[in-house]
Design a protein around this motif. Structure first.
Motif, PDB file in Angstrom:
ATOM      1  N   ARG A  27       0.814  -1.231   0.000  1.00 24.91           N
ATOM      2  CA  ARG A  27       0.000   0.000   0.000  1.00 24.91           C
ATOM      3  C   ARG A  27       0.842   1.274   0.000  1.00 24.91           C
ATOM      4  NH1 ARG A  27      -3.343  -1.852   4.497  1.00 24.91           N
ATOM      5  NH2 ARG A  27      -2.520  -0.027   5.535  1.00 24.91           N
ATOM      6  N   ARG A  30       1.164   3.290  -3.148  1.00 30.22           N
ATOM      7  CA  ARG A  30      -0.010   3.922  -3.750  1.00 30.22           C
ATOM      8  C   ARG A  30      -0.398   5.242  -3.090  1.00 30.22           C
ATOM      9  NH1 ARG A  30      -0.544   2.071  -8.741  1.00 30.22           N
ATOM     10  NH2 ARG A  30      -0.496  -0.192  -8.844  1.00 30.22           N
ATOM     11  N   GLN A  31       0.331   5.645  -2.071  1.00 30.22           N
ATOM     12  CA  GLN A  31       0.006   6.885  -1.367  1.00 30.22           C
ATOM     13  C   GLN A  31       0.734   8.058  -2.009  1.00 30.22           C
ATOM     14  OE1 GLN A  31       1.227   5.883   2.591  1.00 30.22           O
ATOM     15  NE2 GLN A  31      -0.403   4.385   2.839  1.00 30.22           N
ATOM     16  N   PRO A  65       8.900   6.903  -2.036  1.00 31.33           N
ATOM     17  CA  PRO A  65       7.842   5.959  -1.662  1.00 31.33           C
ATOM     18  C   PRO A  65       8.239   4.490  -1.839  1.00 31.33           C
ATOM     19  CG  PRO A  65       6.897   7.781  -2.884  1.00 31.33           C
ATOM     20  CD  PRO A  65       8.397   7.927  -2.970  1.00 31.33           C
ATOM     21  N   ASN A  70       7.352   8.709   2.646  1.00 33.57           N
ATOM     22  CA  ASN A  70       6.297   9.459   1.966  1.00 33.57           C
ATOM     23  C   ASN A  70       6.725  10.906   1.698  1.00 33.57           C
ATOM     24  OD1 ASN A  70       3.837   9.936   0.847  1.00 33.57           O
ATOM     25  ND2 ASN A  70       2.731  10.052   2.767  1.00 33.57           N
ATOM     26  N   HIS A 155       5.791   7.602  -9.282  1.00 36.84           N
ATOM     27  CA  HIS A 155       5.788   7.011  -7.934  1.00 36.84           C
ATOM     28  C   HIS A 155       5.332   8.019  -6.886  1.00 36.84           C
ATOM     29  CE1 HIS A 155       7.383   2.991  -8.472  1.00 36.84           C
ATOM     30  NE2 HIS A 155       8.381   3.436  -9.205  1.00 36.84           N
ATOM     31  N   THR A 157       3.030  10.098  -7.086  1.00 37.11           N
ATOM     32  CA  THR A 157       1.567  10.232  -7.084  1.00 37.11           C
ATOM     33  C   THR A 157       0.882   8.874  -6.926  1.00 37.11           C
ATOM     34  OG1 THR A 157       1.474  10.119  -9.512  1.00 37.11           O
ATOM     35  CG2 THR A 157       1.626  12.319  -8.524  1.00 37.11           C
ATOM     36  N   GLY A 158       1.664   7.849  -6.603  1.00 36.08           N
ATOM     37  CA  GLY A 158       1.083   6.519  -6.388  1.00 36.08           C
ATOM     38  C   GLY A 158       0.820   5.740  -7.661  1.00 36.08           C
TER      39      GLY A 158
END
Length: 190
Positions: A27, A30-31, A65, A70, A155, A157-158
């Motif tokens: 996950r 994807r953040q 990420p 993050n 990456h 922006t997920g």
């Protein structure tokens, strides 16, 4: 080409790279990454560790990420075998302009090891960013460097390169071959 002054990294593989690369399905990939408020020694240290991790994994680019951080930081070195060519560190990068020409070329990703698939991207890109000293920079790139910048910025922006693959059959075959789930793909709509 901007020179990297404060972050010096030997271009070699380490038995124990400082950071752990996350893989498709995690996950954290994807953040959306957060902007870096202040470029300081901790950010330079992170960039240094990202470069060490990237070289250790035989990569030419890595986004924060991918190592579970993050923040809007990417590192790129399209010539990892050339000690004379300094790596690029882009903090809070934003694309200012895309070129008109589109090119289909094969991409891979340290977060999807073994999988190499064709992705359409603009041939040229102009990007604004801060360097490792916090100074604003602008860079016009084409070819592999342009593709690497766009891939790594996705990456932030997920988005992952597998999301941009148009041939779903080949995508499914390749992912399955390397033990990745097609459920982890989020088809990108431009």
């Amino acid at each position: 080409m901007p020179m990297t002054a404060q972050v010096i990294v030997e271009k070699k593989k380490l038995d124990n790279p400082p950071l752990e690369i996350h893989y498709l399905g995690d996950r954290v990939l994807r953040q959306p990454a957060k902007r870096v408020a202040k470029v300081d020694q901790s950010i330079r240290q992170l960039a240094h560790q990202m470069l060490q991790t990237m070289y250790s994994a035989d990569g030419i680019g890595l986004a924060a990420p991918q190592v579970g951080v993050n923040k809007q930081i990417i590192v790129i070195d399209c010539e990892p075998d050339n000690p004379e060519n300094p790596p690029l560190i882009l903090i809070n990068p934003t694309i200012k302009r895309f070129g008109q020409s589109i090119c289909d070329a094969q991409e891979g990703c340290l977060s999807v090891p073994g999988v190499y698939l064709d992705v359409k991207r603009p041939v040229e890109v102009e990007v604004a960013y801060k360097d490792e000293n916090g100074r604003p920079q602008r860079l016009k790139a084409d070819g592999l460097l342009s593709r690497a910048i766009q891939h790594e910025m996705d990456h932030l922006t997920g988005v992952m390169f597998v999301d941009r693959v148009e041939n779903g059959l080949v995508l499914a075959e390749e992912l399955q071959k390397y033990g990745f789930s097609t459920q982890a793909v989020k088809p990108f709509k431009s």
